[in-house]
Motif scaffolding. Sequence first.
Motif, PDB file in Angstrom:
ATOM      1  N   TRP A  97      12.181  39.114  70.894  1.00 52.97           N
ATOM      2  CA  TRP A  97      11.263  38.449  69.965  1.00 52.97           C
ATOM      3  C   TRP A  97       9.886  38.461  70.622  1.00 52.97           C
ATOM      4  O   TRP A  97       9.676  37.829  71.658  1.00 52.97           O
ATOM      5  N   ARG A  99       5.851  37.840  70.119  1.00 49.94           N
ATOM      6  CA  ARG A  99       4.745  37.302  69.325  1.00 49.94           C
ATOM      7  C   ARG A  99       3.398  37.800  69.831  1.00 49.94           C
ATOM      8  O   ARG A  99       2.491  38.070  69.043  1.00 49.94           O
ATOM      9  N   THR A 237       6.365  38.568  62.423  1.00 46.22           N
ATOM     10  CA  THR A 237       6.088  37.745  63.599  1.00 46.22           C
ATOM     11  C   THR A 237       7.210  36.724  63.808  1.00 46.22           C
ATOM     12  O   THR A 237       7.510  35.944  62.897  1.00 46.22           O
ATOM     13  N   PRO A 238       7.843  36.707  64.985  1.00 45.77           N
ATOM     14  CA  PRO A 238       8.917  35.742  65.231  1.00 45.77           C
ATOM     15  C   PRO A 238       8.386  34.312  65.242  1.00 45.77           C
ATOM     16  O   PRO A 238       7.210  34.059  65.511  1.00 45.77           O
ATOM     17  N   ASP A 239       9.292  33.374  64.974  1.00 43.44           N
ATOM     18  CA  ASP A 239       8.941  31.966  64.994  1.00 43.44           C
ATOM     19  C   ASP A 239       8.646  31.505  66.413  1.00 43.44           C
ATOM     20  O   ASP A 239       9.304  31.930  67.364  1.00 43.44           O
ATOM     21  N   ALA A 240       7.668  30.618  66.571  1.00 41.04           N
ATOM     22  CA  ALA A 240       7.278  30.150  67.910  1.00 41.04           C
ATOM     23  C   ALA A 240       8.427  29.436  68.622  1.00 41.04           C
ATOM     24  O   ALA A 240       8.574  29.539  69.849  1.00 41.04           O
ATOM     25  N   ASP A 241       9.246  28.699  67.883  1.00 41.12           N
ATOM     26  CA  ASP A 241      10.349  27.981  68.518  1.00 41.12           C
ATOM     27  C   ASP A 241      11.372  28.928  69.122  1.00 41.12           C
ATOM     28  O   ASP A 241      12.060  28.581  70.087  1.00 41.12           O
ATOM     29  N   THR A 242      11.485  30.128  68.594  1.00 37.43           N
ATOM     30  CA  THR A 242      12.468  31.086  69.087  1.00 37.43           C
ATOM     31  C   THR A 242      12.148  31.541  70.505  1.00 37.43           C
ATOM     32  O   THR A 242      13.052  31.811  71.301  1.00 37.43           O
TER      33      THR A 242
END
Length: 375
Positions: A97, A99, A237-242
């Motif tokens: 992942w 970002r 765009t991957p999620d920030a929490d990931t």
Amino acid sequence: MQHLGYVRTVEEVRKKWRWLAVVLGIAVLVATPSVIARLPVDPSDIGAAELLEQVKSSTETPYSGYAQAVGGVIIPVTEGLGGLPDLLGDTTSLRAWYRAPDSWRVDTVRLAGERGLYRSPTRLWRWDYEQNTAVVTPVPEPSLRLPREADLLPPELGQRLLSEATADEVTRLPARRIAGQDAPGLRLVPSQPQSTVTGVDVWVDPGSGLPLQVDVLGAGATRPVVSTAFLDFSSATPDADTVRFVPPPGTDVQQQDGGDIASFADRLDTAGLPSTLSGLDLRPREGQGSVGIYGRGVTELFAVPLPRRAAGGLVEQLQSAPGAIVTDDSVAVSLGPLNVLVTGPTDDRRRYLLSGTVTAETLTTAAQQLGGAAT
């Protein structure tokens, strides 16, 4: 990877230095077999030079995906190599992942469990699920470091190998279907005659410019010595929490200073290296240390000054490797497209580890230029 400063015995020092025989020049030797759907592919009329620029401009482009990696080089020196065989011999499955350059996560999935690598703007976390340990190091990292599983990802490998390519070194390849994408292909043929890499084939996501598959071809090899491909890919765009890591309760959290055996070697002494070796120019880099990197792109030669006690153990290891060429003062080994040579003592009694994706003759010439003649 443990910093050499933590090593307490001469034998442990020798074991750690065995890394250098196969690692410092091995940045391009990471791999995976491709699994490609055999479906009709839409052709692409994009030019090679334009496709090359798309790849070079994709370093900050977000993505996520799943890739498999398999090593293309069999290393005869295994004791003390830690996780290096994961990079060079075994199948490695990777989930990524990404970002931004300072915000990403890569999980390595193995039969024995999972390892995670998490990057934030201020630190790098290495999480071992089975061992329940998390090692945190500050960033930025040293300018010279060991390779790691994340370097196996197609975007990482493809962007690095093409970063110094010129338009006259690349040609178009037919498109392939990779991870559901119709990907136009690009072939780089190195112009440096010293190289043992005969070509690099890259297939690119036309929407993002991200490499989806990379094959590295070596002289005399019947199949790619290096290959990496996505089996699943998304340019969203991957999620920030990931990509955020929070140590689970009970985790053994360890602090390290960010150095490894490669960065330690770079700080060994301040002896100057020549501006060229075997016709290859010294590459300038931030924080230039005692390790010299010569050449460009896929043609790289590493010159590493060795302390005396490390040189002895390293020579012993290489002498026992199949196909080793031993003289009174030096030893040389070929590992596929990677060549390794430990020179004889120079006039000031210094010995060098020379390694890289260059011919054996190139290393011999470099040894002679450094004053540690090798035959």
